[in-house]
Design an enzyme around this catalytic site. Structure first.
Site, PDB file in Angstrom:
ATOM      1  N   GLU A 186     -29.425-114.778 -26.523  1.00 43.51           N
ATOM      2  CA  GLU A 186     -29.621-116.162 -26.095  1.00 43.51           C
ATOM      3  C   GLU A 186     -30.053-116.178 -24.634  1.00 43.51           C
ATOM      4  O   GLU A 186     -29.381-115.595 -23.771  1.00 43.51           O
ATOM      5  CB  GLU A 186     -28.336-116.973 -26.237  1.00 43.51           C
ATOM      6  CG  GLU A 186     -27.966-117.350 -27.649  1.00 43.51           C
ATOM      7  CD  GLU A 186     -26.812-118.343 -27.689  1.00 43.51           C
ATOM      8  OE1 GLU A 186     -26.690-119.039 -28.704  1.00 43.51           O
ATOM      9  OE2 GLU A 186     -26.020-118.420 -26.718  1.00 43.51           O
ATOM     10  N   CYS A 187     -31.149-116.838 -24.338  1.00 41.29           N
ATOM     11  CA  CYS A 187     -31.650-117.054 -22.977  1.00 41.29           C
ATOM     12  C   CYS A 187     -31.733-115.734 -22.219  1.00 41.29           C
ATOM     13  O   CYS A 187     -32.627-114.932 -22.467  1.00 41.29           O
ATOM     14  CB  CYS A 187     -30.792-118.085 -22.252  1.00 41.29           C
ATOM     15  SG  CYS A 187     -31.605-118.803 -20.808  1.00 41.29           S
ATOM     16  N   GLY A 188     -30.802-115.455 -21.296  1.00 39.78           N
ATOM     17  CA  GLY A 188     -30.846-114.190 -20.576  1.00 39.78           C
ATOM     18  C   GLY A 188     -30.803-112.996 -21.508  1.00 39.78           C
ATOM     19  O   GLY A 188     -31.483-111.989 -21.290  1.00 39.78           O
TER      20      GLY A 188
END
Length: 437
Positions: free
Chosen positions: A328-330
């Site tokens: 997720e994201c990073g």
């Protein structure tokens, strides 16, 4: 009668978080059991709440969660002497309404739960007008009850007298006043406050803030104003999103810390087992796990170190040959080919996906997201609908793999951050808050 206060403000940047932490510690120091919550999507503030009280704080989100989920999550406050909830942005700030829940505004939770609102007001550059702002907020939406205000960053005794007099004239109680140059400030960075685990003296700083508010705020009067008529409490919530596997290897360190406590609790409540590993310490996911999950965080601050951690990269690649990996994201960025930091230096990531991202030219991506999966991901089948949010400054340079989902913002507009899937690896820029019901 139960006791709760929802701490809000006309806008961000007024001092909500500092006051929230100070009150939580001040009441805890009095021997009260304090349960904290955070309204809206935020990873960092709840971790600060936990340091102030020693108890896990969870998020409540009227856009992403239905009412039953919110009521179930707040059941953890049933035995507390005081519930303190921290709002986000301004009291009524949200998006287009969603069915039986709300817009994501702090006021939605206040009205839903019956919690009185304590307004943090910064009257810098004004005097009597501050009372007009407070009165407008008090009267703006029927069903939202204001307990009173705390004035923050007041310039002088004369300034205080003018604002107090105006508040009294419109029937708004002032519970306390904090000076403009109060010696309490929490450090910040581009996604908000610096993470709680990065502070070496956070508890002491909160203690100083608690002593300040104990001197300057009427804690007894505020506790009385916190009383409200509570309804029957629901039992604790089950999973708001299906666990991605039975045995989950979760990346967890300063680069991978953005995962909601209610998600982890929900996964465990559904019977999942969670073990953690640290990519920053060059650790690989456990071979006993059947899925690996890389949450968001600040990988851009540690990109060079992650690129050089061969045991982590090789272990993750070996894991992905036989079992699913999701970021997720990073975490999504680390699953990609490369990450360019803000200095323009490119760092080789794990290469499980073809994603290339850059922080050299920063652009904020912020907002709620509704994703309909085009292909499966861990714990979810194609066609599943997930509610979450996106908040990052990375720019996509390449996203060549199979799109994971059709992703829309809160207005229904399609966004380009679709997520990706290649083999057993998948990732998204949005963080899951709950399944769409």
């Amino acid at each position: 009668m139960s006791r709760a206060l929802l701490i809000s403000a006309p806008a961000s940047g007024t001092g909500k978080t500092t006051l929230m932490l100070a009150l939580a510690r001040a009441y805890s120091d009095r021997g009260l059991a304090v349960q904290c919550f955070k309204s809206g999507p935020d990873y960092i503030d709840p971790a600060f709440h936990a340091v102030a009280t020693g108890k896990t704080s969870v998020n409540l989100d009227s856009w992403a969660m239905d009412r039953a989920t919110i009521e179930a999550l707040t059941a953890r406050g049933a035995d507390a002497d005081l519930v303190l909830a921290e709002g986000s942005m301004g009291l009524f700030d949200g998006v287009a309404r969603k069915g039986a829940s709300g817009s994501g505004a702090t006021a939605d939770v206040a009205e839903m739960m019956g919690w009185p609102v304590l307004l943090v007001l910064d009257p810098s550059g004004q005097a009597q007008t501050a009372a007009a702002v407070a009165a407008g907020l008090r009267d703006f939406r029927p069903g939202v009850r204001m307990a009173g205000v705390v004035l923050n960053r007041v310039a002088s005794p004369r300034h205080e007298d003018l604002v107090r007099g105006a508040m009294a004239s419109v029937g708004i109680e002032v519970f306390g006043v904090l000076p403009r140059h109060a010696p309490i400030k929490l450090p910040e960075r581009h996604l908000g406050l610096v993470q709680a685990e990065e502070h070496t003296a956070l508890s002491e700083l909160i203690g100083e803030a608690a002593r300040l508010v104990a001197e300057r705020i009427d804690l007894d009067g505020l506790l009385q104003a916190a009383e409200y008529a509570s309804g029957p409490h629901r039992r604790a919530a089950a999973a708001v999103a299906t666990p991605p596997g039975q045995r989950i290897a979760l990346a967890r360190d300063a680069a991978f810390s953005f995962i909601y406590p209610h998600m982890l609790e929900g996964w465990r409540a559904a019977g999942a087992e969670i073990t953690t590993f640290s990519p920053l310490s060059d650790e690989a996911p456990s071979q006993n796990a059947d899925v690996c999950w890389l949450p968001g965080g600040y990988p851009e601050l540690h990109a060079g170190r992650l690129a050089g951690n061969h045991r982590f990269r090789q272990g993750l690649n070996a894991f992905a040959q036989t079992r699913p990996v999701h970021g997720e994201c990073g975490g999504y960025m680390v699953l990609g080919e490369g990450l360019i930091d803000q200095t323009g230096a490119r760092h080789q990531m794990t290469g499980l996906l073809g994603l290339e991202t850059s922080f050299a030219t920063r652009r904020m991506h912020l907002g709620y997201r509704l994703a309909e999966l085009a292909v499966p991901m861990p714990g979810q089948v194609a066609g599943s609908r997930l509610r979450g949010h996106e908040f990052h400054y990375a720019t996509i340079l390449a996203q060549p793999d199979e799109p994971l989902a059709v992703v829309r913002d809160a207005t229904g507009a399609v966004v380009t951050e679709t997520g990706s899937r290649r083999g057993r690896a998948s990732g998204t820029f949005f963080h899951i808050i709950a399944e769409d019901k």
